[in-house]
Structure formats: C-alpha cells, structure tokens
Design a protein around this motif. Structure first.
Motif, mmCIF file in Angstrom:
data_model
loop_
_atom_site.group_PDB
_atom_site.id
_atom_site.type_symbol
_atom_site.label_atom_id
_atom_site.label_comp_id
_atom_site.label_asym_id
_atom_site.label_seq_id
_atom_site.Cartn_x
_atom_site.Cartn_y
_atom_site.Cartn_z
ATOM 1 N N TYR A 74 0.817 -1.214 0.000
ATOM 2 C CA TYR A 74 0.000 0.000 0.000
ATOM 3 C C TYR A 74 0.851 1.266 0.000
ATOM 4 O O TYR A 74 0.476 2.271 -0.603
ATOM 5 N N SER A 75 2.011 1.236 0.629
ATOM 6 C CA SER A 75 2.902 2.387 0.589
ATOM 7 C C SER A 75 3.329 2.665 -0.854
ATOM 8 O O SER A 75 3.298 3.804 -1.319
ATOM 9 N N ASN A 76 3.702 1.603 -1.557
ATOM 10 C CA ASN A 76 4.094 1.771 -2.956
ATOM 11 C C ASN A 76 2.909 2.132 -3.836
ATOM 12 O O ASN A 76 3.046 2.902 -4.782
ATOM 13 N N LEU A 77 1.735 1.607 -3.538
ATOM 14 C CA LEU A 77 0.538 1.949 -4.305
ATOM 15 C C LEU A 77 0.218 3.436 -4.166
ATOM 16 O O LEU A 77 -0.094 4.116 -5.141
ATOM 17 N N ILE A 78 0.342 3.956 -2.949
ATOM 18 C CA ILE A 78 0.110 5.383 -2.707
ATOM 19 C C ILE A 78 1.092 6.224 -3.514
ATOM 20 O O ILE A 78 0.751 7.280 -4.031
ATOM 21 N N GLY A 80 2.289 5.433 -6.331
ATOM 22 C CA GLY A 80 2.065 5.259 -7.758
ATOM 23 C C GLY A 80 2.628 3.999 -8.366
ATOM 24 O O GLY A 80 2.487 3.771 -9.560
ATOM 25 N N ALA A 81 3.294 3.147 -7.583
ATOM 26 C CA ALA A 81 3.831 1.890 -8.111
ATOM 27 C C ALA A 81 2.710 0.862 -8.199
ATOM 28 O O ALA A 81 1.932 0.710 -7.271
ATOM 29 N N GLN A 82 2.612 0.191 -9.322
ATOM 30 C CA GLN A 82 1.539 -0.773 -9.557
ATOM 31 C C GLN A 82 2.093 -2.200 -9.600
ATOM 32 O O GLN A 82 1.986 -2.880 -10.601
ATOM 33 N N HIS A 83 2.719 -2.647 -8.527
ATOM 34 C CA HIS A 83 3.311 -3.985 -8.503
ATOM 35 C C HIS A 83 2.448 -4.921 -7.665
ATOM 36 O O HIS A 83 1.950 -4.533 -6.616
#
Length: 107
Positions: A74-78, A80-83
C-alpha cells in the motif's frame, strides 16, 4: 508542504492535501476530553499487548510477515507503483538468500 498524491486503479490523483494530514494524531491543548482519550489509549495499548502475547510464535511470525508485505504494497501503491504483492515477497526472499550466501562465503 508537498501535496498528497493518490494512485487508485492506475489513475494518479493529486487532491492538493498537505502531507501533514497523514501525521500522527495529537490531542489539542484545548481539548475537552484529554483524560478520556488518554484512558482509551492506555486501554488500547494494553489490549494490543495482550493480543500479541496470546498468539503462538508461528502465527506471530506469519502475521508480522503479512503486515510488512501489506504495508509495503500500500505504501508503494500510494506512491504510484503498480506492482503485485508477490513481487515484494520474491524480492525480499532473494535478498535474504543473497545475504545467506555472502555470509557463508569465505573471505
């Protein structure tokens, strides 16, 4: 302050919110309820500690791993990373294997 940027289903949205909104919650000096809030905090911390003590080591380890992966995702999703979550688990496993190999290799 830098604005908060949300990434939801591949779309990045800047809502112009200050990052201070994501900071820790503090009780205002003029609050009418500081004692009640402090009591609730103490109760929550006590219940959290009791819950942690009630978990078997295997469950605790698995839960900690799950929470770390969830936080990472979720940190990466926030940001902008879509992994997919599995990608982080695979990378972490690879780093651990590399550390184990380098720790065993002669100097």
């Amino acid at each position: 302050m830098k604005p908060v940027i949300l990434a939801v289903q591949g779309k990045i949205e800047d809502r112009g919110e200050p990052t201070a909104l994501m900071g820790p919650l503090l009780i205002a000096e003029g609050s009418r309820h500081p004692a009640e809030l402090a009591d609730l905090v103490v109760e929550l911390v006590g219940q959290s500690a009791g819950f942690r003590r009630s978990l078997p080591d295997g469950v605790l380890t698995g839960l900690a791993t799950l929470v770390r992966a969830t936080n990472c995702y979720y940190s990466n999703l926030i940001e902008g990373a879509q992994h997919p979550p599995g990608r982080y688990r695979t990378r972490a496993r690879g780093r651990l294997q590399h550390r184990a190999r380098t720790a065993r290799s002669p100097a």
